[in-house]
Design a protein around this motif. Structure first.
Motif, PDB file in Angstrom:
ATOM      1  N   LYS A 145     -33.777  19.025  22.276  1.00 36.30           N
ATOM      2  CA  LYS A 145     -34.636  20.015  22.934  1.00 36.30           C
ATOM      3  C   LYS A 145     -34.036  21.417  22.829  1.00 36.30           C
ATOM      4  N   LEU A 146     -32.709  21.500  22.946  1.00 37.05           N
ATOM      5  CA  LEU A 146     -32.043  22.795  22.835  1.00 37.05           C
ATOM      6  C   LEU A 146     -32.257  23.402  21.454  1.00 37.05           C
ATOM      7  N   VAL A 147     -31.990  22.628  20.407  1.00 38.44           N
ATOM      8  CA  VAL A 147     -32.128  23.147  19.043  1.00 38.44           C
ATOM      9  C   VAL A 147     -33.576  23.532  18.773  1.00 38.44           C
ATOM     10  N   ARG A 148     -34.522  22.718  19.252  1.00 42.69           N
ATOM     11  CA  ARG A 148     -35.941  23.029  19.059  1.00 42.69           C
ATOM     12  C   ARG A 148     -36.299  24.349  19.731  1.00 42.69           C
ATOM     13  N   ALA A 149     -35.802  24.551  20.956  1.00 40.03           N
ATOM     14  CA  ALA A 149     -36.114  25.777  21.704  1.00 40.03           C
ATOM     15  C   ALA A 149     -35.539  27.003  20.997  1.00 40.03           C
ATOM     16  N   LEU A 150     -34.307  26.897  20.491  1.00 39.79           N
ATOM     17  CA  LEU A 150     -33.680  28.028  19.805  1.00 39.79           C
ATOM     18  C   LEU A 150     -34.417  28.366  18.513  1.00 39.79           C
ATOM     19  N   ARG A 151     -34.743  27.345  17.734  1.00 33.91           N
ATOM     20  CA  ARG A 151     -35.462  27.594  16.482  1.00 33.91           C
ATOM     21  C   ARG A 151     -36.824  28.235  16.752  1.00 33.91           C
ATOM     22  N   ARG A 152     -37.545  27.716  17.729  1.00 33.59           N
ATOM     23  CA  ARG A 152     -38.865  28.267  18.029  1.00 33.59           C
ATOM     24  C   ARG A 152     -38.754  29.736  18.401  1.00 33.59           C
ATOM     25  N   PHE A 159     -36.861  36.008  12.598  1.00 25.58           N
ATOM     26  CA  PHE A 159     -35.535  35.782  12.028  1.00 25.58           C
ATOM     27  C   PHE A 159     -35.700  34.851  10.825  1.00 25.58           C
ATOM     28  N   GLN A 160     -34.923  35.098   9.776  1.00 27.19           N
ATOM     29  CA  GLN A 160     -35.018  34.268   8.578  1.00 27.19           C
ATOM     30  C   GLN A 160     -33.916  33.213   8.588  1.00 27.19           C
ATOM     31  N   ASP A 161     -34.339  31.967   8.436  1.00 27.19           N
ATOM     32  CA  ASP A 161     -33.408  30.842   8.377  1.00 27.19           C
ATOM     33  C   ASP A 161     -32.920  30.711   6.942  1.00 27.19           C
ATOM     34  N   GLN A 233     -22.982  25.308  14.926  1.00 24.63           N
ATOM     35  CA  GLN A 233     -23.194  26.550  15.653  1.00 24.63           C
ATOM     36  C   GLN A 233     -24.504  27.214  15.212  1.00 24.63           C
ATOM     37  N   LEU A 234     -25.083  27.942  16.143  1.00 22.04           N
ATOM     38  CA  LEU A 234     -26.209  28.805  15.811  1.00 22.04           C
ATOM     39  C   LEU A 234     -25.621  30.135  15.392  1.00 22.04           C
ATOM     40  N   ASP A 235     -25.806  30.460  14.128  1.00 26.08           N
ATOM     41  CA  ASP A 235     -25.218  31.667  13.558  1.00 26.08           C
ATOM     42  C   ASP A 235     -26.307  32.730  13.449  1.00 26.08           C
TER      43      ASP A 235
END
Length: 590
Positions: A145-152, A159-161, A233-235
């Protein structure tokens, strides 16, 4: 194979036929009447196999009576209301009356029961069984859920992944690199990235403006509860920014993630505190603000006393003498105080002086302390007043080199705060800013970067930096939550002359700069914009959200503190033939 999930069966399905798949969490044979608690990742539902005048029901009863713990099952049946409601589970209002039970796979006797705590080594050896448990399912879903929330959040803001290389150049400056032999280039090696730092800076030079990546990183360093050899990590990196631009954006993102994942509203805005203030007040660059206790510097009060440990450091320009008032701490026994002192010793303390306060208005008669005899009445009274000590409090004293005394007293503050229940509930975020640019390494007799060598100094002039390197402040910043650094970043150096000067101050000469970082210095020559960024520890944030102290609890397949994978047996020897292909010879162990 199934129509519904076990944990989602509810009263709306009463009367309907469902097919479920899962594991037998509990199986009870009451002599012709069998109950099975069937579990999948959504939860548990009760399955009943009961005698009835229905053709084939004998087969259902026979199968159910032979079901064992963790057998893998497929069950078809009709949902009905339970006679005895179980309010402890979401499905406790209903049950499934089985019309067919299929054993998809029998489970051999397990090495441990899901409701036991067999120890971490066993849990990691049989990680697939550990991950089946409801608690581990909850923790891993929290991470998802955390990763999904950050990506969204990031995707919605353009922001470009962008993926950066996993096989890269070894640039050891901090933790050890993991090295990978290059088969096609004998004697040469790739390194696994400790972070995407240099690539994301080059992306800013390349004009991408706002970048992010959920990045795998690798550091060959000693492990503990909040570290792994490989981590996520989220960079993030931004072009054309100042510190506040990065901080405000990152803060809004984290606040939104906590709201979405946990329904928690963090403070707005996060408080900001300089590194110097954090060390002075709390002895830590990641202070836990849920603990109200703060330090009182008493060097001026004790510089003429008869206690040599105090006077030596109080009269040393590089020393510190500090007191910590622990509310209600006088209840601690001598043995418990000795345990606190032993904890302080792990962080460099040579000893820990203490004073129990029974009545601060009585001066010497109102305290109990082995050091009181070395303090005259005026000094004793001044200490009690400066620390605002009350009856029943405990004063703990630390003396030593400034950084050492700060470190071990910071550790003491955390320990007694937790031991005495002085940590308030809730979430206490903050930004710590204005870190020192360098630390002095006595052994190497050179400066080392406190963050990393690409962090910009607060001064914009190369000569000023060289002249004041010992006291230089960086443009670095950390996000702290409940005493944990969850994110760290800085404004980067974007001019080649300043970057070269920082390298020089770190003892990296021109030839080594070119060999290790020539590609970065070249990129900075071609109109590199001012840029900065931050990286967040996904594992650490997920652990905080899941309510666990160890990041191993939110990593599917972690390593032990001995850097091993208990399940696969990694690391393991490699055959000589395979070593020969990559031109590697292994030295025998000494």
């Amino acid at each position: 194979m199934r129509t519904h999930f076990c944990g989602l069966i509810d009263e709306r399905l009463i009367g309907q036929t469902v097919t479920l798949c899962g594991w037998a969490d509990v199986a009870r044979d009451l002599g012709g009447l069998c109950f099975i608690d069937l579990r999948d990742h959504e939860g548990i539902v009760q399955v009943v196999a009961e005698p009835a005048d229905v053709e084939g029901n004998d087969r259902v009863i026979a199968t159910a009576s032979d079901v064992g713990y963790e057998d893998c099952l497929r069950v078809t049946g009709q949902v009905r209301r339970r006679e005895s409601v179980n309010n402890k589970i979401p499905t406790g209002q209903v049950e499934v009356v089985a019309t067919a039970i299929e054993v998809l796979n029998k489970a051999e006797p397990l090495p441990f029961h899901a409701h036991e705590n067999p120890g971490e080594d066993i849990r990691l050896k049989y990680r697939y069984l550990d991950l089946r448990t409801a608690d581990m399912q909850r923790k891993m879903r929290t991470r998802t859920k955390l990763v999904r929330a950050l990506r969204r959040w990031l995707d919605e803001r353009d922001f470009q992944d962008i993926e950066t290389p996993i096989l890269t150049k070894a640039t050891p400056e901090g933790a050890r690199d993991f090295l990978v032999p290059a088969r096609m280039h004998p004697g040469e090696f790739y390194a696994l990235p400790q972070s995407p730092q240099l690539f994301k800076q080059i992306l800013m030079v390349a004009g991408f403006d706002r970048y992010y990546q959920i990045a795998r990183c690798f550091r060959d360093e000693a492990l503990r509860a909040d570290r792994q050899l490989e981590f996520t990590q989220l960079d993030m990196e931004f072009a054309w920014v100042q510190e506040s631009d990065v901080q405000d954006t990152a803060e809004a993102m984290i606040r939104d993630a906590f709201r979405e994942v946990m329904d928690v509203d963090l403070a707005q805005p996060f408080p900001r505190m300089t590194w110097a203030e954090a060390m002075r007040r709390f002895g830590s660059d990641k202070p836990d603000l849920r603990i109200a206790m703060e330090f009182t510097d008493i060097a001026e009060l004790v510089k003429d006393c008869e206690f040599k440990v105090f006077t030596d450091w109080a009269n040393d320009a590089k020393g510190r003498v500090v007191a910590l008032c622990v509310p209600g701490g006088a209840t601690l026994s001598r043995k418990q105080i000795d345990e606190v002192a032993a904890h302080a010793a792990k962080y460099g303390a040579k000893g820990l002086a203490w004073m129990k306060v029974t009545d601060p208005t009585l001066g010497r008669e109102g305290v109990n302390s082995p050091i009181a005899k070395f303090l005259d009445d005026a000094t004793l009274t001044a200490i009690l007043q400066a620390t605002a000590a009350s009856a029943g409090d405990l004063l703990l004293f630390g003396a030593g080199a400034w950084n050492t005394a700060s470190d071990f007293m910071g550790a003491v503050r955390l320990k007694v705060g937790k031991d005495l229940g002085l940590v308030r509930e809730g979430w206490a975020p903050l930004w710590v800013t204005d870190f020192p640019m360098f630390e002095w390494d006595e052994d190497a007799q050179r400066h080392v970067a406190l963050h990393h060598p690409f962090t910009a100094p607060a001064v914009d002039d190369v000569e000023s930096l060289r002249a004041n390197a010992h006291t230089a402040v960086s443009r670095g910043y950390d996000m702290v939550l409940n005493g944990n650094e969850i994110g760290g970043g800085s404004i980067r150096i974007h001019r080649p002359a300043m970057q070269a000067a920082v390298f020089e101050l770190l003892g990296i000469d021109a030839d080594e700069q070119l060999a290790k970082f020539g590609f970065l210095l070249d990129a900075l020559k071609y109109g590199a914009p001012p840029h900065g960024g931050i990286a967040f520890g996904i594992d650490r944030i997920a652990a905080l959200m899941a309510g666990t102290e160890s990041i191993r609890d939110v990593i599917a397949f972690p390593k032990t503190t001995g850097a091993q994978c208990m399940m696969t047996g990694a690391p393991s020897p490699i055959a000589d033939e395979q070593l020969a292909e990559i031109h590697i010879a292994v030295r025998p162990k000494k």
